[in-house]
Design an enzyme around this catalytic site. Structure first.
Site, short mmCIF file in Angstrom:
data_model
loop_
_atom_site.label_atom_id
_atom_site.label_comp_id
_atom_site.label_asym_id
_atom_site.label_seq_id
_atom_site.Cartn_x
_atom_site.Cartn_y
_atom_site.Cartn_z
N TYR A 132 11.56 11.83 -2.66
CA TYR A 132 11.10 10.91 -1.22
C TYR A 132 11.56 11.42 0.01
O TYR A 132 10.89 11.76 0.75
CB TYR A 132 11.40 9.38 -1.58
CG TYR A 132 11.18 8.75 -0.53
CD1 TYR A 132 9.85 8.11 -0.19
CD2 TYR A 132 12.05 8.33 0.61
CE1 TYR A 132 9.40 7.52 0.94
CE2 TYR A 132 11.40 7.76 1.81
CZ TYR A 132 10.33 6.99 1.94
OH TYR A 132 10.03 6.26 2.92
N SER A 160 11.32 8.96 7.84
CA SER A 160 12.36 8.09 7.43
C SER A 160 13.69 8.58 7.70
O SER A 160 13.77 9.90 7.43
CB SER A 160 12.27 7.91 5.92
OG SER A 160 13.40 7.08 5.26
N GLY A 212 -2.44 0.38 5.85
CA GLY A 212 -2.10 -0.71 6.61
C GLY A 212 -2.34 -2.06 6.23
O GLY A 212 -2.42 -3.20 6.74
N GLY A 261 2.58 -0.71 8.16
CA GLY A 261 1.35 -0.37 8.40
C GLY A 261 0.69 -1.67 9.06
O GLY A 261 -0.03 -1.60 10.10
#
Length: 258
Positions: free
Chosen positions: A158, A145, A24, A29
């Site tokens: 990823y 994603s 965050g 975030g």
């Protein structure tokens, strides 16, 4: 009257709720922490770098807990702190993660272990430990994603980690049947954040060139803004999404849809 009502929705949507946003201190975030606080939640944020975390907490009013989600002891400390200070958890945005470009043929075990350790293992145990503090009405949002379905070159590890999270959301939605806890995935498109330079190692010119390219292949003709993801996370975490679980919500300007 309608204007006032709409204003109240935005400031009280999460009133009285306790939220945790992992990763965050910057990017998506940080934007999500800001929005949840603006909408009434008490928000804890985590991150590995204390200085950045402290700066984010000072900016937003969030409660900072330093920790790495890939380390079990750090997760235990994070959730012990939330239990001690708030006694419960209503919203989890499992956002912490990372990636870097490595083409097939050059992938190392260290690269694989690093990103599966953070993005997959770290997220799994974040959710599992969070459940101990969550009751009926709780909401979990995983940060996925669009690349999980796009086949972006040199981004296979990823992308695979994000596809794993999509699979987890389906399974966990079933596992949590009867507990009243919802699990969903937000799948961002191209959102330029500090991670493009710090994680991906892109120069300012490379980022500008890539953003210009994205504009040509995205129906909405531009890259997205962090708060556009934050608004989607807030929706999925809210009572407005009370009959939504197990989905993947693409917030990508249409880029992955055509």
């Amino acid at each position: 009257m309608n204007t006032l009502a709409n204003s109240n929705i935005h400031t009280t949507r999460h009133a009285g709720k306790i939220a945790l946003v992992t990763g965050g201190s910057s990017g998506l975030g940080l934007a999500t922490a800001e929005r949840l606080i603006r909408e009434g939640a008490t928000v804890y944020i985590t991150g590995r770098r204390q200085a950045e975390l402290d700066a984010a907490a000072a900016k937003t009013g969030a409660i900072a807990i330093q920790g790495d989600i890939a380390i079990a002891a750090d997760l235990d400390r994070i959730f012990a702190t939330i239990r001690e200070r708030s006694g419960k958890l209503d919203i989890l945005f499992a956002n912490a993660g990372g990636g870097e470009f490595v083409p097939l043929g050059q992938i190392t075990e260290a690269h694989f272990d690093k990103y599966f350790g953070i993005n997959v293992k770290g997220t799994l145990f974040t959710v599992q430990k969070a459940l101990e503090l969550m009751g009926e009405g709780g909401a979990i949002v995983l940060n996925g994603s669009m690349v999980s379905i796009k086949g972006a070159p040199a981004f296979g590890v990823y992308a695979a980690t994000k596809a794993a999270l999509r699979s987890f959301a389906r399974t966990w939605a079933s596992d949590l049947k009867g507990r009243g806890i919802r699990v969903n995935v937000v799948a961002p498109g191209t959102i330029v954040t500090p991670g493009y330079s710090t994680e991906l190692g892109m120069s300012e010119q490379q980022i500008a060139d890539y953003s210009a390219y994205v504009a040509t292949v995205t129906p909405l003709g531009r890259t997205g803004e962090p708060d556009e993801i934050a608004k989607a996370v807030s929706f999925l975490a809210s009572d407005d999404a009370s009959y939504i679980t197990g989905i993947e919500l693409f917030v990508d300007g249409g880029q992955a849809q055509i």
